[in-house]
Scaffold this active site. Sequence first.
Site, mmCIF file in Angstrom:
data_model
loop_
_atom_site.group_PDB
_atom_site.id
_atom_site.type_symbol
_atom_site.label_atom_id
_atom_site.label_comp_id
_atom_site.label_asym_id
_atom_site.label_seq_id
_atom_site.Cartn_x
_atom_site.Cartn_y
_atom_site.Cartn_z
ATOM 1 N N ARG A 1 0.795 -1.223 0.000
ATOM 2 C CA ARG A 1 0.000 0.000 0.000
ATOM 3 C C ARG A 1 0.836 1.285 0.000
ATOM 4 N NH1 ARG A 1 -2.749 -4.096 1.723
ATOM 5 N NH2 ARG A 1 -0.797 -4.493 2.808
ATOM 6 N N THR A 2 1.830 1.331 0.862
ATOM 7 C CA THR A 2 2.564 2.599 0.991
ATOM 8 C C THR A 2 3.261 2.949 -0.328
ATOM 9 O OG1 THR A 2 2.853 2.170 3.331
ATOM 10 C CG2 THR A 2 4.252 3.858 2.373
ATOM 11 N N LYS B 1 25.847 -4.386 -3.355
ATOM 12 C CA LYS B 1 27.307 -4.392 -3.524
ATOM 13 C C LYS B 1 28.010 -3.775 -2.328
ATOM 14 C CE LYS B 1 26.883 -3.569 -8.522
ATOM 15 N NZ LYS B 1 27.106 -2.536 -9.541
ATOM 16 N N ARG C 1 11.638 3.767 2.888
ATOM 17 C CA ARG C 1 11.278 2.806 3.955
ATOM 18 C C ARG C 1 12.517 1.988 4.253
ATOM 19 N NH1 ARG C 1 6.093 -1.034 4.173
ATOM 20 N NH2 ARG C 1 5.260 0.952 4.900
ATOM 21 N N HIS D 1 5.653 5.814 11.449
ATOM 22 C CA HIS D 1 5.071 5.709 10.106
ATOM 23 C C HIS D 1 4.103 6.903 9.955
ATOM 24 C CE1 HIS D 1 3.785 4.169 6.375
ATOM 25 N NE2 HIS D 1 3.545 2.910 6.693
HETATM 26 N N1 ASP Z 1 1.986 -1.649 6.674
HETATM 27 C C1 ASP Z 1 2.225 -1.181 8.008
HETATM 28 C C2 ASP Z 1 3.686 -0.864 8.227
HETATM 29 O O1 ASP Z 1 4.452 -0.883 7.289
HETATM 30 C C3 ASP Z 1 1.691 -2.114 9.043
HETATM 31 C C4 ASP Z 1 2.298 -3.479 9.084
HETATM 32 O O2 ASP Z 1 3.221 -3.795 8.338
HETATM 33 O O3 ASP Z 1 1.833 -4.250 9.927
HETATM 34 O O4 ASP Z 1 4.073 -0.559 9.328
#
Ligand code: ASP
Length: 306
Positions: free
Chosen positions: A55-56, A84, A105, A133
């Site tokens: 999703r993100t 590398k 991320r 987050h």
């Molecule tokens: N998608 C959310 C996160 O990246 C929640 C999860 O992974 O549980 O933190």
Amino acid sequence: MKFQDVISINDFGKEEIEYVLKTAKRLENELNERKILQYAKGKILATLFFEPSTRTRFSFESAMHRLGGSVIGFAEASSSSVKKGESLMDTIRTVEKYADVIVIRHPREGAARLAAEIAEIPVINAGDGANQHPTQTLLDLYTIKKEFGRIDRLKIALLGDLKYGRTVHSLAKALSYYDVKLYFVAPQGLEMPRHIVEEISDKLEITETNDLESVIPEVDILYTTRIQKERFPDPAEYNKIKGSYRVDLKLLERAKETLKIMHPLPRVDEISYEVDKTQYSAYFRQVWSGVPVRMALLGIVLGVVE
Ligand code: ASP
């Protein structure tokens, strides 16, 4: 209003949060009017995902495309020079030459902050380890406003892995700006970190418990999370605790008619599939909120929407 980076919800005041939500609403209205938007025409977003995401990453990419901009990036660090042995510092110094904004991320707490210190272009934190987050929190607040027309005067339970769950760390902090009552419902050993409870407990009423059933009749929102398996130092500890809570029809018999269940997703087994078709489930509508909210954030840091 303008800000350069989005790293931690602690960097945001209530005014900034409300500004993002208002901007997102405006952009959502423009999307609903089927307008082709060009706010970010000529701008490039780089997405650097050192950890899995559905999703993100997709919603950031979708948001950038909807703003008329374009996207480069990787979904797996193993396909980049990190494999590398390149350092995060050098990756950032490189990518900033190709893009106008970075979304990152990373499994290490503090990685997004470090990236923002190095980069001269805006950096947005899409999750750093078990820490924060912030963009998820903004879309969670946006969803709450859409579902209830307000955030104030709601009773909200955060359920699940409150120890390692970065979404609930950011959300608890943001909710402390509002007039809400919070319930932290966690299995033993996965409670909300003390420093977060202490930081917000003088601003609002908090009940901490591991008894989900007793909380159900009281709350307006049940924000469910999965156990963050990948953060456990010892797999045996995870095996002991997995499956220790589950939201199903039986549990919901005692819920308010108007209860809404939210979840940042992915779900593993903590909400049974039969709940999806009830009036309680809001988690797939919540997914949609990621697009207008991330459009607003990209637009603001790029300085192309006001
Ligand atoms: N998608 C959310 C996160 O990246 C929640 C999860 O992974 O549980 O933190």
